[in-house]
Design a protein around this motif. Structure first.
Motif, mmCIF file in Angstrom:
data_model
loop_
_atom_site.group_PDB
_atom_site.id
_atom_site.type_symbol
_atom_site.label_atom_id
_atom_site.label_comp_id
_atom_site.label_asym_id
_atom_site.label_seq_id
_atom_site.Cartn_x
_atom_site.Cartn_y
_atom_site.Cartn_z
ATOM 1 N N GLN A 6 -10.800 -57.485 86.787
ATOM 2 C CA GLN A 6 -11.774 -56.711 87.551
ATOM 3 C C GLN A 6 -12.951 -56.324 86.670
ATOM 4 O OE1 GLN A 6 -9.569 -53.256 88.669
ATOM 5 N NE2 GLN A 6 -8.164 -54.351 89.992
ATOM 6 N N HIS A 7 -14.105 -56.191 87.311
ATOM 7 C CA HIS A 7 -15.240 -55.607 86.615
ATOM 8 C C HIS A 7 -15.036 -54.101 86.661
ATOM 9 C CE1 HIS A 7 -17.514 -59.251 85.966
ATOM 10 N NE2 HIS A 7 -17.099 -59.637 87.154
ATOM 11 N N ILE A 8 -15.086 -53.478 85.519
ATOM 12 C CA ILE A 8 -14.776 -52.055 85.419
ATOM 13 C C ILE A 8 -16.064 -51.251 85.265
ATOM 14 C CG2 ILE A 8 -13.660 -50.299 83.999
ATOM 15 C CD1 ILE A 8 -11.571 -52.349 83.275
ATOM 16 N N LYS A 9 -16.133 -50.169 86.009
ATOM 17 C CA LYS A 9 -17.241 -49.228 85.863
ATOM 18 C C LYS A 9 -16.718 -48.016 85.108
ATOM 19 C CE LYS A 9 -19.188 -50.541 90.299
ATOM 20 N NZ LYS A 9 -19.455 -50.084 91.654
ATOM 21 N N ILE A 10 -17.538 -47.502 84.228
ATOM 22 C CA ILE A 10 -17.107 -46.344 83.445
ATOM 23 C C ILE A 10 -16.818 -45.153 84.354
ATOM 24 C CG2 ILE A 10 -19.371 -45.405 82.886
ATOM 25 C CD1 ILE A 10 -17.918 -45.098 79.952
ATOM 26 N N THR A 11 -17.504 -45.078 85.483
ATOM 27 C CA THR A 11 -17.258 -43.965 86.406
ATOM 28 C C THR A 11 -15.829 -43.998 86.940
ATOM 29 O OG1 THR A 11 -18.260 -45.264 88.186
ATOM 30 C CG2 THR A 11 -19.657 -43.627 87.118
ATOM 31 N N ASP A 12 -15.281 -45.191 87.142
ATOM 32 C CA ASP A 12 -13.888 -45.315 87.584
ATOM 33 C C ASP A 12 -12.928 -44.829 86.497
ATOM 34 O OD1 ASP A 12 -14.794 -46.441 89.946
ATOM 35 O OD2 ASP A 12 -14.550 -48.493 89.221
ATOM 36 N N ILE A 14 -16.641 -49.520 75.319
ATOM 37 C CA ILE A 14 -15.686 -49.817 76.383
ATOM 38 C C ILE A 14 -16.025 -51.152 77.031
ATOM 39 C CG2 ILE A 14 -14.916 -49.096 78.682
ATOM 40 C CD1 ILE A 14 -15.179 -46.169 77.656
ATOM 41 N N SER A 15 -17.292 -51.368 77.336
ATOM 42 C CA SER A 15 -17.676 -52.608 78.020
ATOM 43 C C SER A 15 -17.452 -53.832 77.129
ATOM 44 C CB SER A 15 -19.116 -52.544 78.508
ATOM 45 O OG SER A 15 -19.995 -52.368 77.428
ATOM 46 N N HIS A 16 -17.737 -53.716 75.842
ATOM 47 C CA HIS A 16 -17.515 -54.857 74.944
ATOM 48 C C HIS A 16 -16.022 -55.139 74.785
ATOM 49 C CE1 HIS A 16 -17.552 -57.359 71.298
ATOM 50 N NE2 HIS A 16 -18.684 -57.790 71.820
ATOM 51 N N TYR A 17 -15.220 -54.092 74.743
ATOM 52 C CA TYR A 17 -13.773 -54.269 74.656
ATOM 53 C C TYR A 17 -13.251 -55.010 75.891
ATOM 54 C CZ TYR A 17 -8.818 -53.310 74.317
ATOM 55 O OH TYR A 17 -7.447 -53.457 74.253
ATOM 56 N N HIS A 18 -13.683 -54.565 77.069
ATOM 57 C CA HIS A 18 -13.245 -55.213 78.299
ATOM 58 C C HIS A 18 -13.692 -56.668 78.343
ATOM 59 C CE1 HIS A 18 -13.471 -56.296 82.630
ATOM 60 N NE2 HIS A 18 -12.246 -55.818 82.574
ATOM 61 N N LEU A 19 -14.936 -56.920 77.970
ATOM 62 C CA LEU A 19 -15.450 -58.289 77.960
ATOM 63 C C LEU A 19 -14.635 -59.155 77.003
ATOM 64 C CD1 LEU A 19 -17.579 -60.358 78.854
ATOM 65 C CD2 LEU A 19 -19.009 -59.539 76.969
ATOM 66 N N THR A 20 -14.345 -58.632 75.833
ATOM 67 C CA THR A 20 -13.595 -59.399 74.833
ATOM 68 C C THR A 20 -12.205 -59.769 75.322
ATOM 69 O OG1 THR A 20 -14.833 -58.377 73.026
ATOM 70 C CG2 THR A 20 -12.730 -59.388 72.457
#
Length: 110
Positions: free
Chosen positions: A24-30, A54-60
């Motif tokens: 899933q694409h994650i939003k920090i608000t979630d 957080i976004s780079h971790y998820h992408l990785t």
């Protein structure tokens, strides 16, 4: 950054949530709803603990999973769809950002 034991535990839980939501694409608000923590504290705390945003971790971790799928014989388009990308081009750009090479370089040709 000084984090309490509770803050550290919460950030570890957020990391686990990210790992569980690799598709899933994650939003920090979630994540903020799950963490019950201010955005700045979560973002800075995550970076302090793990050395990445957080976004780079998820992408990785998403791209690492995608790479494993490609190396096991999946097609680029299949992996892009599985990871929630609307186009293979968007997936390929994200993949190159992490690995420096296009996904086709990791694809097993049958």
């Amino acid at each position: 950054m000084m984090l309490s034991d509770t803050d550290t535990k919460t950030i570890h839980q957020v990391r686990h949530l990210i790992q569980c939501r690799v598709f899933q694409h994650i939003k920090i608000t979630d994540l903020l709803l799950d963490a019950e923590m201010r955005e700045s504290k979560l973002s800075k705390g995550f970076r302090s603990l793990y050395g990445v945003t957080i976004s780079h971790y998820h992408l990785t971790i998403s791209m690492e999973y995608g790479k494993a799928l490609l190396e096991s014989g999946a097609m680029v388009k299949e992996v892009a769809i599985k990871l929630g990308y609307r186009t293979t081009g968007n997936f390929s750009r994200a993949f190159v950002k992490i690995f420096g090479k296009p996904p086709s370089n990791f694809q097993v040709h049958k």
